[in-house]
Design an enzyme around this catalytic site. Structure first.
Site, mmCIF file in Angstrom:
data_model
loop_
_atom_site.group_PDB
_atom_site.id
_atom_site.type_symbol
_atom_site.label_atom_id
_atom_site.label_comp_id
_atom_site.label_asym_id
_atom_site.label_seq_id
_atom_site.Cartn_x
_atom_site.Cartn_y
_atom_site.Cartn_z
ATOM 1 N N HIS A 1 1.824 24.295 35.970
ATOM 2 C CA HIS A 1 0.644 24.155 36.833
ATOM 3 C C HIS A 1 -0.666 24.494 36.120
ATOM 4 O O HIS A 1 -1.717 23.990 36.512
ATOM 5 C CB HIS A 1 0.804 25.064 38.059
ATOM 6 C CG HIS A 1 -0.228 24.866 39.126
ATOM 7 N ND1 HIS A 1 -0.401 23.670 39.791
ATOM 8 C CD2 HIS A 1 -1.162 25.723 39.638
ATOM 9 C CE1 HIS A 1 -1.374 23.792 40.675
ATOM 10 N NE2 HIS A 1 -1.867 25.021 40.600
ATOM 11 N N ASP B 1 4.901 20.257 37.153
ATOM 12 C CA ASP B 1 4.134 21.230 37.922
ATOM 13 C C ASP B 1 5.049 21.906 38.935
ATOM 14 O O ASP B 1 5.647 21.252 39.786
ATOM 15 C CB ASP B 1 2.977 20.526 38.646
ATOM 16 C CG ASP B 1 1.958 21.502 39.235
ATOM 17 O OD1 ASP B 1 2.391 22.515 39.815
ATOM 18 O OD2 ASP B 1 0.748 21.252 39.109
ATOM 19 N N SER C 1 -6.269 22.932 41.351
ATOM 20 C CA SER C 1 -5.470 23.493 42.433
ATOM 21 C C SER C 1 -6.327 23.721 43.679
ATOM 22 O O SER C 1 -6.841 22.774 44.262
ATOM 23 C CB SER C 1 -4.814 24.786 41.949
ATOM 24 O OG SER C 1 -3.802 25.190 42.839
#
Length: 368
Positions: free
Chosen positions: A346, A308, A218
């Site tokens: 995620h 996600d 991320s």
């Protein structure tokens, strides 16, 4: 005159003396059927049935509780990760991990968890930093793990990735950037890249000829590509890059509503606004993965869940397209999607049973 008693009569009389005559009013128990016995039998059957029902009910409740806890415990651990004593990773079961503090700049101290390969966990018991530093040169590949926004290195999904890498046989160094966890300083885009670059140099000074790779998740994907570009400017490079849940860019249009990546820092420490002038305005972030990937020539693997919920899968597809075009190679750039039906969202890729083999294959390709 005495009457003669024949044998048959004698036998009868003998039998009569030995047997007690039956009372006509006495009923054998085995044949007694009363209302009381019927009720008692019925009650026993009902009790057994009720007990069985209660056992099954409590069993179902127990199983449901386990399911709920398995889903909520990681979330609770994430919420309360700020209360973990990060200087003592062994307190949460990381028994082949040591805590390190590094100083990338004056007035900045960053925390790092260094985990050795799982096959060395027995050797690692009770060892000091000197032993861990020497272990970096044992020839096993090394991963610098750069995590996402918020929280710290003790978040369950971050420990999950470290455990997977360690189980495969790699060293892992998980960094809390400045302003994260127990690391001091204010988080800025330039500062995060400086922290990662310092950790890379620290590792390279101790690792000999071992492969040194980076894993960016991320926000960490942006830190990874920023650092990779800075290394290129110095004539250095990572041996491999893994991007998990990566976004295209942190840039936004002027009129677009955007949650600042470091807004959590000022929410957590609201008093800081009295000491800093317009902190959020001054902390303009870019993290241009799209631009960085056009410059990078390091082998890259992109991992992304199709479901996600924070970074859409289309971002991974575009990152793959840009990197593949820049390196003009199908072999040096790989995209590994994870089906949405798996529910990884995620942060959950570390749960995938096939992940160790995926990582192992990528690292093996770096040695070829």
């Amino acid at each position: 005159m005495k009457r003669r008693i024949n044998k048959s009569e004698r036998k009868f009389q003998s039998a009569g003396r030995l047997q007690k005559p039956k009372d006509l009013n006495e009923h054998p128990r085995v044949h007694t059927i009363t209302t009381e016995n019927i009720l008692s039998s019925t009650t026993t059957k009902l009790s057994c049935k009720q007990r069985s029902q209660w056992v099954w009910t409590w069993t179902k409740m127990g199983l449901l509780s386990v399911c709920v806890l398995s889903a909520t415990v990681p979330f609770l651990l994430y919420l309360f990760s700020d209360y973990v004593d990060l200087s003592r990773p062994s307190d949460i079961g990381l028994n082949h991990t040591i805590n390190i503090y590094l100083k990338p700049e004056e007035g900045v101290r960053v925390g790092v968890w260094y985990t050795v390969p799982e096959h060395r966990w027995k050797e690692a018991q009770g060892q000091n930093l000197e032993w861990y530093e020497k272990a970096l040169a044992d020839g096993s590949p090394i991963f610098i793990y750069l995590h996402g926004n918020g929280g710290n290195r003790s978040a369950p999904h971050r420990i999950g990735i470290a455990n997977v890498l360690s189980a495969v046989g790699y060293h892992v160094l998980a960094l809390d950037y400045r302003g994260f966890g127990d690391s001091t300083g204010e988080p800025t885009e330039a500062g995060l890249s400086t922290d990662a670059l310092y950790l890379y140099d620290w590792v390279k000074a101790r690792s000999g000829n071992s492969l040194v790779c980076v894993w960016g998740h991320s926000l960490g994907s942006g830190v990874s590509t920023n650092t990779a570009v800075k290394l290129l400017e110095q004539g250095k490079q990572f041996d491999g890059i893994i991007l998990e849940g990566a976004f295209l860019t942190g840039r936004v249009a002027p009129n677009q509503i955007f949650e600042h990546p470091f807004s959590w820092f000022y929410w957590k420490f609201p008093y800081i606004q009295f000491f800093l002038f317009n902190p959020l305005k001054n902390n303009i972030v870019e993290f241009p993965n799209d631009k960085n990937l056009q410059k990078i020539r390091t082998p890259i693997m992109i991992l992304h869940a199709e479901d996600d919920h924070l970074v859409p899968f289309t971002s991974a597809q575009e990152i793959y397209r840009i990197a593949k075009k820049a390196q003009n190679s199908d072999e040096r750039v790989k995209l590994v999607p994870f089906k949405g039906s798996l529910g990884y969202l995620h942060n959950g890729l570390y749960k995938d049973p096939g992940l160790p083999d995926i990582i192992r294959e990528f690292v093996q390709s770096l040695k070829a």
